[in-house]
Scaffold this active site. Structure first.
Site, PDB file in Angstrom:
ATOM      1  N   ASP A  19     -66.382  54.187  27.986  1.00 44.80           N
ATOM      2  CA  ASP A  19     -64.765  53.721  27.601  1.00 44.80           C
ATOM      3  C   ASP A  19     -65.150  54.191  26.062  1.00 44.80           C
ATOM      4  OD1 ASP A  19     -65.027  52.781  30.086  1.00 44.80           O
ATOM      5  OD2 ASP A  19     -65.181  50.718  29.528  1.00 44.80           O
ATOM      6  N   ASP A 139     -56.984  46.400  38.854  1.00 40.20           N
ATOM      7  CA  ASP A 139     -57.684  45.574  38.315  1.00 40.20           C
ATOM      8  C   ASP A 139     -57.074  44.133  38.621  1.00 40.20           C
ATOM      9  OD1 ASP A 139     -58.817  48.066  37.476  1.00 40.20           O
ATOM     10  OD2 ASP A 139     -57.191  47.906  35.491  1.00 40.20           O
TER      11      ASP A 139
END
Length: 249
Positions: A19, A139
């Site tokens: 990330d 998500d």
């Protein structure tokens, strides 16, 4: 490199996360800016995981996810140049043209979250020309799909959304449980199991993995793969140990 995504997910896979925020590898707690812990250069991280046996890399442009346009293109391009394993990339991909550009440059699968929620047909549009190339990111926070870098509720549950995207040609669902993301306190398997039962396409689980038992639990819940970030970077276990934990079952 580009591979046929249909060849993926034949066996449960542990996928390291890279990330990227402000050009560096970070991990966030529950997806909130300001909670990040930094882990250095993205290319060095990518090479570390590839050398450790990673079969796939999970790349996220976090600035892109929050701001709606890719902010770490140079860092990601550098990772793509060095990676000799399949890659999946999310964060700031808002149009079909964005996705196609990335696929043409060597990303194997694009991860669409906000774009797929706002316009589900984008999944079919991309998949028509690039089959098995779209992963839809569902998500969830408190049982609701969230978008715009996990800051806005979409008014739909992951289970309600799952079949929609399967019918539109998605190669897989990436399910991140934001409630446990980045906390290293364990996984919640029931939402994963519910999602697996709701769709015929593979479910990649993410969020909360702290132990090898968590990895095994997600496999038992029916996930096809798991994305692991903080637990690997903090040395809770090695990538080899995590993969062996499920290969030996």
């Amino acid at each position: 490199m580009n591979t046929d995504a249909s060849e993926e997910f034949e066996a449960f896979e542990v996928i390291p996360a890279v990330d990227i925020q402000d050009g560096e590898v970070v991990q966030l707690v529950q997806g909130e800016r300001g909670t990040e812990k930094t882990y250095g250069d993205p290319v060095e991280a990518a090479r570390r995981w590839i050398d450790a046996g990673a079969g796939t890399l999970h790349l996220v442009d976090l600035d892109g996810a929050f701001e709606g346009e890719r902010r770490n293109a140079d860092a990601i391009d550098a990772v793509l140049e060095t990676a000799d394993v399949p890659t999946q990339l999310g964060g700031g991909i808002r149009t079909a043209d964005d996705a196609v550009d990335l696929l043409e440059r060597g990303v194997d699968r694009v991860i669409l979250g906000t774009a797929a929620v706002d316009d589900p047909d984008i999944v079919a549009e991309i998949s028509e020309s690039y089959p098995d190339s779209v992963v839809v990111s569902l998500d969830a926070k408190d049982g609701e799909v969230v978008v715009e870098g996990w800051t806005e509720g979409a008014g739909i549950s992951p289970v309600e959304a799952a079949e929609r995207y399967a019918d539109l040609g998605a190669a897989a669902i990436l399910f991140t449980n934001v409630d446990v993301e980045g906390q290293l306190e364990g996984v919640a398997t029931e939402p994963v199991r519910e999602l697996v039962d709701a769709t015929d396409i593979p479910v990649i689980a993410s969020g909360g993995v702290a132990t090898l038992e968590d990895v095994r639990a997600l496999e038992d819940a029916g996930a096809a793969a798991v994305v692991v970030g903080s637990a690997l970077y903090e040395g809770n276990f090695t990538l080899a140990d995590a993969q062996a934990a499920v290969d030996d079952v």
